[in-house]
Write a protein that holds these residues in place. Structure first.
Motif, mmCIF file in Angstrom:
data_model
loop_
_atom_site.group_PDB
_atom_site.id
_atom_site.type_symbol
_atom_site.label_atom_id
_atom_site.label_comp_id
_atom_site.label_asym_id
_atom_site.label_seq_id
_atom_site.Cartn_x
_atom_site.Cartn_y
_atom_site.Cartn_z
ATOM 1 N N LEU A 57 1.295 6.820 -6.754
ATOM 2 C CA LEU A 57 0.268 7.821 -7.006
ATOM 3 C C LEU A 57 0.855 9.230 -6.931
ATOM 4 O O LEU A 57 0.572 10.081 -7.783
ATOM 5 C CB LEU A 57 -0.866 7.663 -6.001
ATOM 6 C CG LEU A 57 -2.031 8.634 -6.130
ATOM 7 C CD1 LEU A 57 -2.790 8.377 -7.423
ATOM 8 C CD2 LEU A 57 -2.944 8.507 -4.939
ATOM 9 N N ARG B 269 0.822 -1.215 0.000
ATOM 10 C CA ARG B 269 0.000 0.000 0.000
ATOM 11 C C ARG B 269 0.856 1.265 0.000
ATOM 12 O O ARG B 269 0.524 2.239 -0.679
ATOM 13 C CB ARG B 269 -0.945 0.002 1.209
ATOM 14 C CG ARG B 269 -1.962 -1.104 1.180
ATOM 15 C CD ARG B 269 -2.831 -1.028 -0.029
ATOM 16 N NE ARG B 269 -3.676 0.147 0.051
ATOM 17 C CZ ARG B 269 -4.752 0.351 -0.652
ATOM 18 N NH1 ARG B 269 -5.139 -0.550 -1.522
ATOM 19 N NH2 ARG B 269 -5.456 1.446 -0.523
ATOM 20 N N GLY C 132 2.919 9.807 -9.933
ATOM 21 C CA GLY C 132 2.010 10.046 -11.063
ATOM 22 C C GLY C 132 1.478 11.464 -11.084
ATOM 23 O O GLY C 132 1.298 12.053 -12.154
ATOM 24 N N GLU C 133 1.248 12.039 -9.908
ATOM 25 C CA GLU C 133 0.825 13.439 -9.853
ATOM 26 C C GLU C 133 1.921 14.360 -10.373
ATOM 27 O O GLU C 133 1.646 15.359 -11.043
ATOM 28 C CB GLU C 133 0.449 13.828 -8.419
ATOM 29 C CG GLU C 133 -0.792 13.158 -7.900
ATOM 30 C CD GLU C 133 -2.044 13.573 -8.628
ATOM 31 O OE1 GLU C 133 -2.114 14.723 -9.093
ATOM 32 O OE2 GLU C 133 -2.959 12.747 -8.736
ATOM 33 N N SER D 108 5.842 11.883 0.814
ATOM 34 C CA SER D 108 4.615 12.229 0.092
ATOM 35 C C SER D 108 4.458 13.734 -0.025
ATOM 36 O O SER D 108 4.108 14.247 -1.093
ATOM 37 C CB SER D 108 3.395 11.645 0.806
ATOM 38 O OG SER D 108 3.460 10.251 0.842
ATOM 39 N N GLU E 224 2.049 1.725 -3.524
ATOM 40 C CA GLU E 224 1.009 2.275 -4.387
ATOM 41 C C GLU E 224 0.804 3.762 -4.124
ATOM 42 O O GLU E 224 0.591 4.536 -5.055
ATOM 43 C CB GLU E 224 -0.303 1.526 -4.179
ATOM 44 C CG GLU E 224 -0.305 0.127 -4.747
ATOM 45 C CD GLU E 224 -1.586 -0.609 -4.455
ATOM 46 O OE1 GLU E 224 -2.365 -0.152 -3.575
ATOM 47 O OE2 GLU E 224 -1.827 -1.640 -5.089
ATOM 48 N N TRP E 225 0.864 4.168 -2.870
ATOM 49 C CA TRP E 225 0.690 5.580 -2.533
ATOM 50 C C TRP E 225 1.805 6.417 -3.150
ATOM 51 O O TRP E 225 1.546 7.477 -3.717
ATOM 52 C CB TRP E 225 0.646 5.749 -1.016
ATOM 53 C CG TRP E 225 0.581 7.175 -0.594
ATOM 54 C CD1 TRP E 225 1.585 7.917 -0.059
ATOM 55 C CD2 TRP E 225 -0.541 8.046 -0.716
ATOM 56 N NE1 TRP E 225 1.145 9.193 0.181
ATOM 57 C CE2 TRP E 225 -0.148 9.301 -0.215
ATOM 58 C CE3 TRP E 225 -1.835 7.891 -1.188
ATOM 59 C CZ2 TRP E 225 -1.013 10.389 -0.176
ATOM 60 C CZ3 TRP E 225 -2.684 8.983 -1.145
ATOM 61 C CH2 TRP E 225 -2.273 10.209 -0.644
#
Length: 182
Positions: free
Chosen positions: A103, A96, A106-107, A172, A99-100
């Motif tokens: 993401l 997880r 990807g941004e 993040s 995947e975060w």
């Protein structure tokens, strides 16, 4: 948590001119007021800063209380810690978190792609270095840590697990900042 800069438009005394203000700037000149308008003495903190302040305090309080409660439960004085909370499935958590981070990467790629294309040298330099930076971030993140639970920081000790989860949050935030700046 919210970053060092907080851009906010505020009305000046003499009209509807807006400017950006640095969080903690003593006056408009410190906050990059380039409009040439009359400088106003704005306080460091205003009532309109309340939502951001409460969010930051809540985030920091969550970190402190979660860490304290987990240290207390896993200290061994209260018997089996599984009576207090469910242990993490390390392989699932690794998946997880991966995947975060994908993401967030990807941004960053999306922010590179949504700009208007131009046949200029600067545009191609920015796109090239942006894509290379994203590729290197992906390589550093996914090639430098084990993908199985037995050797991962989440599995080893409680302190390593807590540090890893908070560093993922910092990563993040950094990736969001990276995506915004390109």
């Amino acid at each position: 948590a919210a970053g060092m800069l907080y851009a906010r438009s505020e009305e000046q005394e003499g009209g509807d001119e807006h400017h950006l203000r640095l969080l903690g700037a003593a006056n408009a000149a410190d906050g990059y007021n380039t409009s040439g308008a009359k400088e106003s003495k704005s306080p460091i903190w205003e009532l309109s800063d309340l939502p951001l302040t409460l969010t930051t305090i809540g985030y920091l309080q969550n970190i402190v209380l979660y860490t304290y409660s987990n240290y207390k439960v896993t200290s061994g004085r209260y018997g089996d810690f599984r009576e207090w909370f469910v242990p993490d499935n390390v392989d699932y958590v690794i998946h997880r978190y991966g995947e975060w981070i994908l993401l967030m990467i990807g941004e960053g790629i999306l922010s590179l792609l949504i700009v208007e294309t131009a046949a200029k040298k600067d545009y191609y330099i920015i796109i090239t270095f942006g894509v290379l930076t994203i590729i290197f971030i992906q390589i550093l993140k996914f090639e430098s840590e084990p993908m199985h639970g037995g050797k991962h920081a989440i599995y080893n000790t409680f302190t390593n697990s807590m540090c890893y989860s908070y560093l993922i949050q910092v990563l993040s935030m950094g990736l969001i900042f990276f995506g915004v700046t390109y």
